[in-house]
Design a protein around this motif. Sequence first.
Motif, PDB file in Angstrom:
ATOM      1  N   UNK A  48     -16.913  36.158   8.163  1.00 43.44           N
ATOM      2  CA  UNK A  48     -17.544  34.943   9.048  1.00 43.44           C
ATOM      3  C   UNK A  48     -16.553  33.830   8.117  1.00 43.44           C
ATOM      4  N   UNK A  49     -17.211  32.153   8.910  1.00 42.84           N
ATOM      5  CA  UNK A  49     -16.649  31.344   8.558  1.00 42.84           C
ATOM      6  C   UNK A  49     -17.755  30.360   9.091  1.00 42.84           C
ATOM      7  N   UNK A  50     -16.808  29.007   8.707  1.00 39.54           N
ATOM      8  CA  UNK A  50     -18.308  27.957   8.949  1.00 39.54           C
ATOM      9  C   UNK A  50     -17.159  27.149   9.667  1.00 39.54           C
ATOM     10  N   UNK A  51     -17.732  26.629  10.666  1.00 37.88           N
ATOM     11  CA  UNK A  51     -16.239  24.454  11.739  1.00 37.88           C
ATOM     12  C   UNK A  51     -17.726  23.826  10.569  1.00 37.88           C
ATOM     13  N   UNK A  52     -16.773  22.634  10.896  1.00 37.98           N
ATOM     14  CA  UNK A  52     -17.169  21.970   9.933  1.00 37.98           C
ATOM     15  C   UNK A  52     -17.506  20.527  10.752  1.00 37.98           C
ATOM     16  N   UNK A  53     -18.452  20.068  10.757  1.00 35.99           N
ATOM     17  CA  UNK A  53     -18.925  18.553  11.697  1.00 35.99           C
ATOM     18  C   UNK A  53     -18.900  17.857  10.885  1.00 35.99           C
ATOM     19  N   UNK A  54     -18.141  16.230  11.303  1.00 34.06           N
ATOM     20  CA  UNK A  54     -18.304  14.853  10.538  1.00 34.06           C
ATOM     21  C   UNK A  54     -19.119  14.187  11.660  1.00 34.06           C
ATOM     22  N   UNK A  55     -20.298  14.047  10.728  1.00 36.06           N
ATOM     23  CA  UNK A  55     -21.597  12.882  11.395  1.00 36.06           C
ATOM     24  C   UNK A  55     -21.344  11.558  10.738  1.00 36.06           C
ATOM     25  N   UNK A  56     -20.209  11.175  10.164  1.00 41.95           N
ATOM     26  CA  UNK A  56     -19.961   9.441   9.925  1.00 41.95           C
ATOM     27  C   UNK A  56     -18.629   9.727  10.197  1.00 41.95           C
ATOM     28  N   UNK A  57     -17.714   8.173  10.983  1.00 43.19           N
ATOM     29  CA  UNK A  57     -16.652   7.826  10.449  1.00 43.19           C
ATOM     30  C   UNK A  57     -16.682   6.969  11.985  1.00 43.19           C
ATOM     31  N   UNK A  58     -15.373   7.501  11.578  1.00 47.95           N
ATOM     32  CA  UNK A  58     -14.293   6.665  13.510  1.00 47.95           C
ATOM     33  C   UNK A  58     -14.806   7.952  14.448  1.00 47.95           C
ATOM     34  N   UNK A  59     -15.186   6.809  15.428  1.00 48.62           N
ATOM     35  CA  UNK A  59     -14.536   7.718  16.529  1.00 48.62           C
ATOM     36  C   UNK A  59     -13.818   7.865  17.687  1.00 48.62           C
ATOM     37  N   UNK A  60     -14.025   9.213  18.236  1.00 49.00           N
ATOM     38  CA  UNK A  60     -12.967  10.065  19.466  1.00 49.00           C
ATOM     39  C   UNK A  60     -12.509   9.025  19.877  1.00 49.00           C
ATOM     40  N   UNK A  61     -12.004   9.544  20.925  1.00 48.86           N
ATOM     41  CA  UNK A  61     -11.417   8.654  21.718  1.00 48.86           C
ATOM     42  C   UNK A  61     -11.732   9.460  23.170  1.00 48.86           C
ATOM     43  N   UNK A  62     -11.520   9.009  24.143  1.00 49.89           N
ATOM     44  CA  UNK A  62     -11.697  10.162  25.596  1.00 49.89           C
ATOM     45  C   UNK A  62     -11.039  10.868  25.618  1.00 49.89           C
ATOM     46  N   UNK A  63      -9.637  11.328  25.295  1.00 48.46           N
ATOM     47  CA  UNK A  63      -9.253  12.303  25.348  1.00 48.46           C
ATOM     48  C   UNK A  63      -8.794  13.093  24.421  1.00 48.46           C
ATOM     49  N   UNK A  64     -10.139  12.854  23.324  1.00 49.75           N
ATOM     50  CA  UNK A  64      -9.603  13.470  22.270  1.00 49.75           C
ATOM     51  C   UNK A  64     -11.515  14.600  22.156  1.00 49.75           C
ATOM     52  N   UNK A  65     -10.760  15.887  21.922  1.00 46.40           N
ATOM     53  CA  UNK A  65     -12.303  16.459  21.860  1.00 46.40           C
ATOM     54  C   UNK A  65     -12.036  17.630  19.795  1.00 46.40           C
ATOM     55  N   UNK A  66     -11.315  16.955  19.346  1.00 50.72           N
ATOM     56  CA  UNK A  66     -11.398  17.396  17.683  1.00 50.72           C
ATOM     57  C   UNK A  66     -11.386  16.603  17.290  1.00 50.72           C
ATOM     58  N   UNK A  67     -11.621  16.059  15.445  1.00 49.52           N
ATOM     59  CA  UNK A  67     -10.972  14.779  15.026  1.00 49.52           C
ATOM     60  C   UNK A  67      -9.953  14.893  14.773  1.00 49.52           C
ATOM     61  N   UNK A  68      -9.165  13.811  14.431  1.00 57.11           N
ATOM     62  CA  UNK A  68      -7.710  14.763  14.262  1.00 57.11           C
ATOM     63  C   UNK A  68      -7.422  14.823  12.960  1.00 57.11           C
ATOM     64  N   UNK A  69      -8.356  13.610  12.115  1.00 55.46           N
ATOM     65  CA  UNK A  69      -8.683  13.968  10.831  1.00 55.46           C
ATOM     66  C   UNK A  69     -10.022  13.667  10.298  1.00 55.46           C
ATOM     67  N   UNK A  70     -10.037  13.941   9.078  1.00 58.72           N
ATOM     68  CA  UNK A  70     -11.520  13.471   8.747  1.00 58.72           C
ATOM     69  C   UNK A  70     -12.517  12.617   8.191  1.00 58.72           C
ATOM     70  N   UNK A  71     -11.410  11.604   8.438  1.00 54.57           N
ATOM     71  CA  UNK A  71     -11.389   9.885   8.810  1.00 54.57           C
ATOM     72  C   UNK A  71     -12.476   9.818  10.440  1.00 54.57           C
ATOM     73  N   UNK A  72     -12.693  10.773  11.046  1.00 50.45           N
ATOM     74  CA  UNK A  72     -13.136  10.959  13.144  1.00 50.45           C
ATOM     75  C   UNK A  72     -14.580  11.575  12.347  1.00 50.45           C
ATOM     76  N   UNK A  73     -15.541  11.352  13.231  1.00 47.99           N
ATOM     77  CA  UNK A  73     -16.350  12.226  13.512  1.00 47.99           C
ATOM     78  C   UNK A  73     -15.920  13.194  14.341  1.00 47.99           C
ATOM     79  N   UNK A  74     -16.819  14.310  14.241  1.00 49.16           N
ATOM     80  CA  UNK A  74     -17.227  14.882  15.442  1.00 49.16           C
ATOM     81  C   UNK A  74     -16.061  16.541  14.851  1.00 49.16           C
ATOM     82  N   UNK A  75     -15.624  18.081  15.724  1.00 48.84           N
ATOM     83  CA  UNK A  75     -15.546  18.695  15.449  1.00 48.84           C
ATOM     84  C   UNK A  75     -14.105  18.305  13.715  1.00 48.84           C
ATOM     85  N   UNK A  76     -14.155  19.410  12.994  1.00 50.97           N
ATOM     86  CA  UNK A  76     -13.107  18.807  12.370  1.00 50.97           C
ATOM     87  C   UNK A  76     -12.162  20.527  12.233  1.00 50.97           C
ATOM     88  N   UNK A  77     -10.823  20.066  12.439  1.00 51.58           N
ATOM     89  CA  UNK A  77      -9.912  20.962  12.233  1.00 51.58           C
ATOM     90  C   UNK A  77     -10.041  22.077  11.130  1.00 51.58           C
TER      91      UNK A  77
END
Length: 523
Positions: A40-69
Amino acid sequence: MRALKALLFGSGSLVLFVIGAILLGYLALNFFRIDIPTAHMAILVKKTGENLANDQEVAPTAEYKGVQREYLLEGKHWRDPYNWDWKIIPQEEVPQGKMGVLVSLTGDNLGYGEFLAQIDPNVELLQGGVLTKGIVPGYLNAGRYAINPYLFKMELHDPIVIPAGFRGVLTNLSGPIPEEANTLLVPPGFRGVQEETLGTETYYFNPYEKRVNLVDCRSQRFSLAEKKDMGFPSKDGFWVSLDGIVEFRVMPEHAAEVYVTYNEQENGEKIDEEIIRKVITPIARSFCRVEGSKKSGRDFISGDTRIEFQKNFEKAMRTECEPLGIEIVVALITNISPPQQIAEPVRKRELAKQEEKQYQQQILQQTSEQNLAIEKELVKRKREMIVAEQAVVKLTTQAMREQEVAVTKANEKLEVAKFRLEAAADEAEAIIARGTAEADVVRFNNEADAAGWKRAVEAFSGDGEAYARYVMNQKIAPSYRRIMANTEDSPIMKIFESFSKPATPPAPASTSTPTPLAENPTP
C-alpha cells in the motif's frame, strides 16, 4: 510546615507533567502516526499553505495546499493532522504476462501533433519526472509500483506475440516525419511503416509508440472455380472454362511492402483476400484470355495442349507474382472444359484412340504375361539345375573328401608297414648276427676242445681209444677207491689197478715239447 507544602505542590506538578506526557504520547500514537500496510501507499494532502493556481492540479512543493507529489510507502510515519491529511491506497500491480503503460495527468499541454509526454531526466519518473501531459514513453514490466493516481494513470496491455509462420510489420506512431513524402516504407527511427519485420517471438512495445500488424506468411490455397467467370474465348470463338488451384504465400522479406500495398482497413490484418482479389485473380484471368485466345477450342481437347498450357500458366504466375513479394508455390490447372459442340466428336475419337491403346496395352500385357511365364519356367528349371549341380558338387566333394581320408589312412598304414618291415629286417639281421656269433663261439670252443683232445691223443701215440680209457679210468678210479675202501684186496679192484697208475706215454714223434692236456678235458 512550609517544606511539606512545597513538597506536595512540587509532587503535584510532577504528576501533572507525567500525565501530560502520557497524553501527548497517546495522541502522537493515535493521531500523528500513519501505519501503511504491505503493498500500500499513502497519498499526502496539505491542508495549509499557499493556494494553487487554476491550471494546477497537484501542489508543486510542500508549501502549497492540495495533493502532494510526495507519497509514503509501507511502514510507520508521523504527520501533523492539523496541517496534513492522507489517504492509504493499494499500490498498482502489473501481472505476469502483461505490461503497464503510464499516462501523465499533470504538466504542460502538448503541442500540435504530439501525444507523448516529455520526461525530465533529472527527476525520478514516479516522483513527478514528467514535464507535460500525455502518454509516457516506454512501459512497465510485471511487478508492483507505487503510482500516485493524481499524477499518473496506468493501463494494462498485452505484449505482442508473433506465432510461427507469421511476420510482424512494425509501424512507428511517433518520431520525426520522413522528408520524402508518399513513401511506403520509412527509414528506421522515422514515423511510419518500417522495412524490417519482426520474427517469431514475444515483444513488449508501448502500443501508443509502436504498432505491430501480423502478416501470415504460410501457404494459402485458392481455387479458380470460386470465380465463375474464369474462362476465355478460343481462337475460333468457342468459350472455354477452366478450374485450377493456386497455392501462394507472402515472402517474409517482403511482408512489410505487401502489407502496406494491399491491406485495407475494413479487412483488418488479413491480406490474403486482397492478394487473391488484386493479384492472383487478375494475373490468372489475363494469362488465360491472352494465351487461350491463340488456340482453337479443339486444341484444348488433346492432352499435349493441356500440358503445355499448364506449364505456361504456372511459369507466368510465378514470373508476375514474385516481383510483387508473393511466391507461387503451385499453380495447377485441374480441369479445362472445351465447348460441347466439338467436345463430343473429339471425345469419341479420343475414346476410340484410348480403347485402341487399351487393346494394344492388353496385347502387350498378355505378351508380357506369356514371357513372364516362360521366364518363370526358365528360372524354375535353372533353379532345379542349380540344386542338382549343388547336390552333385556336394556328393563329389564328399567322395573326394572320403577318398582323401582313405588315401591318408592307407599312406599311414603303408608307412607303418614300412617301419615294421625295416624293424623286422633289422631284427632278422640282429638274430643272424647273434646266431652267427653264437655259432662262432661254439665252433671256436669246439675247435679249442678238439685241439686239446688232438694233442692229448697225440700223447698216446695217436691212439684215441687208449686216451678214452685213460680219461674214463681217471674219472672213475677215485670214486671206486672211496666206495670200496675195505675191499682193496678184492678181485674187482684188481681190475682197476692197472688204470690207477698212468701208463708211460709213448715218445713223441717230434722233438717238440707237447702241450699239456687239461686235467679234466671236456669229452
